[in-house]
Design a protein around this motif. Structure first.
Motif, PDB file in Angstrom:
ATOM      1  N   ARG A   9       0.837  -1.207   0.000  1.00 12.14           N
ATOM      2  CA  ARG A   9       0.000   0.000   0.000  1.00 12.14           C
ATOM      3  C   ARG A   9       0.873   1.259   0.000  1.00 12.14           C
ATOM      4  N   PRO A  10       0.396   2.338  -0.602  1.00 10.01           N
ATOM      5  CA  PRO A  10       1.183   3.573  -0.634  1.00 10.01           C
ATOM      6  C   PRO A  10       1.621   4.075   0.728  1.00 10.01           C
ATOM      7  N   ARG A  11       0.783   3.927   1.751  1.00  9.96           N
ATOM      8  CA  ARG A  11       1.156   4.446   3.074  1.00  9.96           C
ATOM      9  C   ARG A  11       2.372   3.726   3.648  1.00  9.96           C
ATOM     10  N   SER A  17       5.388   9.137   0.123  1.00  6.28           N
ATOM     11  CA  SER A  17       4.023   9.684   0.163  1.00  6.28           C
ATOM     12  C   SER A  17       3.994  11.150   0.561  1.00  6.28           C
ATOM     13  N   ASN A  21       2.269  12.298  -4.918  1.00  3.34           N
ATOM     14  CA  ASN A  21       0.926  11.741  -4.834  1.00  3.34           C
ATOM     15  C   ASN A  21       1.015  10.307  -5.355  1.00  3.34           C
ATOM     16  N   THR A  23      -0.442   6.440  -5.660  1.00  2.00           N
ATOM     17  CA  THR A  23      -1.633   5.598  -5.622  1.00  2.00           C
ATOM     18  C   THR A  23      -1.242   4.169  -6.023  1.00  2.00           C
ATOM     19  N   HIS A  24      -2.171   3.256  -5.830  1.00  2.00           N
ATOM     20  CA  HIS A  24      -1.919   1.833  -6.077  1.00  2.00           C
ATOM     21  C   HIS A  24      -3.057   1.262  -6.921  1.00  2.00           C
ATOM     22  N   PHE A  27      -5.291  -1.121  -4.384  1.00  2.00           N
ATOM     23  CA  PHE A  27      -5.859  -0.514  -3.181  1.00  2.00           C
ATOM     24  C   PHE A  27      -6.599   0.800  -3.439  1.00  2.00           C
ATOM     25  N   ASP A  28      -6.220   1.520  -4.480  1.00  2.00           N
ATOM     26  CA  ASP A  28      -6.877   2.803  -4.763  1.00  2.00           C
ATOM     27  C   ASP A  28      -7.826   2.760  -5.956  1.00  2.00           C
ATOM     28  N   TYR A  29      -7.571   1.863  -6.902  1.00  2.00           N
ATOM     29  CA  TYR A  29      -8.400   1.803  -8.111  1.00  2.00           C
ATOM     30  C   TYR A  29      -9.180   0.503  -8.235  1.00  2.00           C
ATOM     31  N   ASN A  30      -9.011  -0.384  -7.253  1.00  2.00           N
ATOM     32  CA  ASN A  30      -9.772  -1.633  -7.187  1.00  2.00           C
ATOM     33  C   ASN A  30      -9.599  -2.538  -8.406  1.00  2.00           C
ATOM     34  N   GLU A  47      -4.892   8.735 -15.740  1.00  2.00           N
ATOM     35  CA  GLU A  47      -4.646   9.507 -14.516  1.00  2.00           C
ATOM     36  C   GLU A  47      -3.399  10.388 -14.610  1.00  2.00           C
TER      37      GLU A  47
END
Length: 105
Positions: A9-11, A17, A21, A23-24, A27-30, A47
């Motif tokens: 995950r990005p976090r 982070s 910016n 994203t994954h 986890f972010d785009y399903n 994006e």
């Protein structure tokens, strides 16, 4: 930056982070973890994000002139090493210079 399915995950990448910016695809785009490289790159184009991947050979074939590039990193790195490596890349390089490029860091 768009992390492909191989990453945490990005976090997990706290320093990165704070600088970008991040994203994954899962986890972010399903997107499913087994999504194709083409699906990931199409999302990156939509994006306007660089793809971070360990799969240089396949992704480099997808990169188009004037579209987001890819940043490939070694697969054997720990999450902490990935965090440090990508932060150094962002500090030392202007990501805009790599639009339409496939880069190994």
């Amino acid at each position: 930056m768009l992390l492909d399915a191989a990453f945490a995950r990005p976090r997990t990448f706290a320093r990165l982070s704070k600088k970008a910016n991040v994203t994954h695809v899962v986890f972010d785009y399903n997107l499913p973890p087994q999504c194709s490289d083409e699906e990931i790159y199409q999302l990156a184009v939509k994006e306007d994000r660089f793809v971070v991947t360990i799969n240089y050979q396949d992704f480099r074939k997808l990169v188009k002139k004037g579209k987001p590039g890819i940043i490939s990193i070694p697969s054997e790195l720990s999450n902490q090493e990935i965090d440090q490596l990508l932060c150094r890349f962002l500090l030392m390089k202007n990501p805009g210079d790599y639009v339409g490029s496939a880069i190994k860091v």
